[in-house]
Each structure stands twice: as structure tokens, then as C-alpha cells.
Design an enzyme around this catalytic site. Structure first.
Site, mmCIF file in Angstrom:
data_model
loop_
_atom_site.group_PDB
_atom_site.id
_atom_site.type_symbol
_atom_site.label_atom_id
_atom_site.label_comp_id
_atom_site.label_asym_id
_atom_site.label_seq_id
_atom_site.Cartn_x
_atom_site.Cartn_y
_atom_site.Cartn_z
ATOM 1 N N HIS A 154 0.842 -1.198 0.000
ATOM 2 C CA HIS A 154 0.000 0.000 0.000
ATOM 3 C C HIS A 154 0.873 1.241 0.000
ATOM 4 C CE1 HIS A 154 0.637 1.381 4.213
ATOM 5 N NE2 HIS A 154 0.859 0.104 4.451
ATOM 6 N N CYS A 155 0.275 2.368 -0.429
ATOM 7 C CA CYS A 155 0.959 3.661 -0.368
ATOM 8 C C CYS A 155 0.185 4.537 0.607
ATOM 9 C CB CYS A 155 1.063 4.294 -1.755
ATOM 10 S SG CYS A 155 -0.531 4.583 -2.540
ATOM 11 N N VAL A 156 0.223 5.839 0.435
ATOM 12 C CA VAL A 156 -0.418 6.745 1.393
ATOM 13 C C VAL A 156 -1.929 6.606 1.384
ATOM 14 C CG1 VAL A 156 -0.732 9.171 2.037
ATOM 15 C CG2 VAL A 156 1.470 8.387 1.190
#
Length: 471
Positions: free
Chosen positions: A24-26
């Protein structure tokens, strides 16, 4: 955390058997899926945790939102038992699904995205410097530092800090590119610094020195090689980084471990250095200038068409991931002509997506989930992060996306006709004006007004028209 909602996300992407890797990212869950055809988009859209989903660069991405995405990911790992993967592992797994063009675009993205924070920071600092040094902002015919002279040195230091990322841009690109191509990133830094060494003629003074016939040269084995630096240039260090990384890999496979420290780096750097100044640099420098002249020529000859096309197409390019390629063009323009006329349109395009999403909050009053998503995603887009607005709202309903494109295209024409430029890339939303040359602020604010009002009004009208037809 609603465990059942997370389980439904897993089921909607084809079950844990369909997940090759996940991270996942932000704001988003990022999946490398074995078969994207198994994704149930309608089931994802019904999920209360999901704000949107899309496929890009071989990854299937599910927009969750800042902060919450961490919890959702951890719960998903607990449910599925999949191992925690790094972003690079996801990219490597996803790359298997890409065609050659997509891989080339992804390579550029992987090189330039890691250095983006330094570039954006430079843009914001240049914005502060613009406020201090720009004339007619606070005083007629004078800059703030002209009236309050004690601030002059303060502005000078800010300017030095802001310019550092661009003066040593080849070092930043060298670090990221050599790392991407599988070499030692520290050697990439050295390569980049070598191309802007103080002993070389500054690239920005090349044209003047050429006219005077004062370009210094090396005489090497009968060859006359110009001692020219590559400040602000993108292509020379990109190609040189590829050569350096591949040469390092080649040598490591053939030289015993005991001798690698003393031989691999010196040989790779020496050979790449010679090739850079003899072949790579001159050829790519000429190509870079041709690209710059071509882009500038189009916008000079037919600014209306250039503004219309780029203003309208930037958002669709985001969907494909091709927008990353224009970051290299922006940096090339900044290094060659001292500013970019493309990035201001990017900032306006982001604002337009936010305005269209914001209109949906008022157009769809009965849908509580959409109202909340529209507000939060609009604010996010106005601050430069468009994914929640674009993929969570606008593309889902289609007509807000079209309204945003129309507003962005009109604003693109307006600011292009007036030659609006930015000395750097900054935050691509409402704070973007800080990164625009102060003499263009008036026109840029007009453009901002267009992308705030036109997409909102068009989206609202389209929504009402659609409702009447359905009724």
C-alpha cells in the site's frame, strides 16, 4: 475496523488465490493480480471502505484513504496470510503484465518519482523567494527586499537552497536511474556530479561561448572534445546511468570478489565518463535541445492548440500513467529555457478534478457515502492529490470527469496564450501559484478561477439533466 468489509475487498479482487503480491501507499492498496479479469468492480464500489479503484502500470489499485489504508492492509494480511511485500516487489510482479511501451513509461516513472520531493520542495522555496523578490506584489515598481533591505540576504539564502536541486539535478537523476537499472546508486551520484563539475563550461553559458568561439576543449587521441557541463539536462545522465549500471553488472559477473572493490567501480566510472563526454553527452544534448525546441515551437506557433490539447489530455494521461513522462520534459524545459509552461496546466487540471468532485456533493444529496467522499476527495485534489477525486468520484460517474477536462482545457488555453511559466515544479493544487513566476500571477489566478467554477457548474448541470432524463 470492519473485518467483513476487508474480506469483501479480498473477494472482489478475485480472492487470495488471485493475489500475487500486495502492498500500500499513502492512500491506496496496490495489488499485483494474476488475472485482473476476476475483479468484481461493482462489489468494490459497494464497499464502504472503498473510495475508488483502477488499474495502472500492471497494478490494480484500490483507493481507501490516508491513515485508514494502513489498518485495512494489516487486516487484509491477517485474513489472507499473504506476506508483507515491498513496493518494489509489487512493481516487479506487476511488470510482467506490461507491454514494451508501458515498461518504458514505468521505467521513467520509477526514476523520477523518487526525486520528486526534492523538486517540489525546490518549487515551494522558489515560491517564497518569488514573494520576497517579485516587483509590484506589495509595492508599486519595487520588490519587498527593495523596501526592507534587511531581508535581501534572507531571500538570497532561500534562493540558494531552492536552486540546489536544479544545479545538481544530474546527481539526483544519476542516483535514482543507476539504482533503477541495478547498479550502485552512490556511483550514480558521482556520475551526475561529474557531469556538472566546476571545471566544465556551464551548460547555461554554452550558447554565448559558442558565439564567441571560446568553448574549451580536450585533445584526446586526435579528437577535440568540448569541456561542457550538463546542468539542467535530463537525457545525458539518463543514458550514462544505464551504461554505468550495465557495465558494473557486467564487471561483477567476471571479476573475482576479492578484486571487485579495487576494479569494478573505477573501471565502470572511468569508461562511462569517457563515453559520456565523447559520445553520450553530445548526442543526447542535441536530442534534448531538439525536443525542447519542438515543444516550445508548437506552443509558440499555435498556443491555443497547445493549451487545449495538454490542458484536456493531462487527466486522461494520468489514467494510463503516461503523465510521468512529461516530468522529464518539464525538467528539460526548466534547465534549457529557465521555466516550464506545461506544469502550470497540470496544477490547474488537478484543481479542476477537485471542483468536479465537489459539485457531486451538492448534485447527489441523497447519497450520503458519495457526499462524504466528494468533499474529502475534492479537498485532497485542491491540495495536489487527485486520485481519490478522479478514481473515486469523477471516473465512476463519467460526466464529472468530462466537466473537469473541459474546464482544464479552457484554462490551459488562457494561460498558454499569456505564456505563463513556472521556474520549478511545486504542489499541483491551490498552493501552485507560489511556484509560478510572479509576473504571471494575475493570469494564473484567472485560470484558477476558471477551473474552480467551470467544472463545478458543468457537473451540477449535467447531474440535474441526467436526473431529469431518468425521471
Amino acid at each position: 475496523m470492519d473485518r467483513k468489509a476487508v474480506e469483501e475487498i479480498v473477494e472482489a479482487v478475485g480472492g487470495k488465490e488471485n493475489i500475487a503480491a500486495a502492498t500500500h501507499c499513502v492512500t491506496r492498496l496496490r495489488f499485483a493480480l494474476k488475472d485482473e479479469g476476476k475483479v468484481d468492480n461493482e462489489k468494490l464500489e459497494r464497499n464502504d471502505l472503498v473510495k475508488g479503484s483502477f488499474s495502472a502500470n500492471g497494478q490494480y489499485q484500490v483507493v481507501i484513504g490516508q491513515g485508514l489504508v494502513d489498518k485495512v492492509y494489516n487486516e487484509m494480511v491477517a485474513i489472507t496470510g499473504i506476506g508483507t511485500a515491498t513496493k518494489q516487489e509489487i512493481k516487479d510482479a506487476a511488470e510482467q503484465n506490461l507491454n514494451p511501451l508501458q515498461r518504458a513509461i514505468k521505467t521513467l516513472a520509477d526514476i523520477f518519482i523518487p526525486i520528486l520531493p526534492a523538486i517540489v520542495t525546490a518549487g515551494l522555496l522558489m515560491g517564497i523567494n518569488n514573494i520576497l523578490t517579485g516587483k509590484d506584489i506589495f509595492f508599486e515598481g519595487k520588490a519587498l527586499i527593495d523596501v526592507y533591505t534587511s531581508w535581501a540576504d534572507f531571500a538570497s539564502i532561500i534562493n540558494l537552497i531552492a536552486n540546489t536541486a536544479f544545479v545538481f539535478l544530474p546527481a539526483l537523476i544519476g542516483w535514482s536511474a543507476v539504482n533503477k537499472f541495478g547498479g550502485n546508486p552512490l556511483l550514480g551520484i558521482v556520475l551526475g556530479l561529474m557531469l556538472v563539475h566546476p571545471d566544465l563550461l556551464n551548460a547555461w553559458g554554452y550558447g554565448e561561448a559558442q558565439q564567441k568561439g571560446e568553448i574549451p576543449t580536450w585533445n584526446l587521441f586526435g579528437l577535440s572534445i568540448e569541456k561542457v557541463g550538463y546542468q539542467g539536462q535530463v537525457l545525458p545522465v539518463l543514458f550514462a546511468s544505464y551504461v554505468l549500471a550495465k557495465m558494473e553488472i557486467f564487471l561483477k559477473k567476471r571479476i573475482p570478489d576479492a578484486f571487485q572493490l579495487l576494479t569494478v567501480a573505477p573501471i565502470a566510472l572511468l569508461v562511462t565518463g569517457f563515453l559520456s563526454f565523447i559520445v553520450i553527452g553530445p548526442i543526447t544534448f542535441a536530442i534534448g535541445n531538439l525536443i525542447t525546441d519542438g515543444v516550445v515551437g508548437i506552443f509558440d506557433a499555435v498556443p491555443v492548440l497547445g493549451g487545449l490539447i495538454y490542458g484536456a489530455l493531462y487527466a486522461p494521461l494520468v489514467i494510463t500513467g503516461m503523465h510521468h513522462t512529461f516530468l522529464a520534459v518539464d525538467l528539460q524545459l526548466i534547465g534549457t529555457i529557465g521555466g516550464t509552461f506545461l506544469w502550470p496546466m497540470v496544477a490547474l487540471s488537478n484543481i479542476a478534478q477537485g471542483s468536479a468532485a465537489f459539485a457531486m456533493m451538492f448534485a447527489e444529496k441523497d447519497n450520503e457515502k458519495l457526499k462524504g467522499l466528494s468533499l474529502t476527495s475534492a479537498v485532497s485534489a485542491w491540495l495536489g492529490i487527485t486520485e481519490p477525486a478522479m478514481f473515486g468520484v469523477n471516473l465512476r460517474y463519467k460526466y464529472p470527469f468530462m466537466a473537469a477536462i473541459i474546464g482544464s482545457a479552457i484554462a490551459g488555453i488562457v494561460i498558454t496564450l499569456r505564456g505563463v511559466q513556472a521556474p520549478s515544479i511545486g504542489v499541483g493544487g491551490l498552493p501552485a501559484f507560489l511556484s509560478i513566476f510572479t509576473e504571471y500571477w494575475g493570469v494564473f489566478f484567472l485560470g484558477m478561477g476558471i477551473v474552480l467554477v467551470v467544472p463545478f457548474v458543468l457537473t451540477f448541470i449535467m447531474a440535474k439533466t441526467k436526473r431529469r432524463k431518468e425521471a
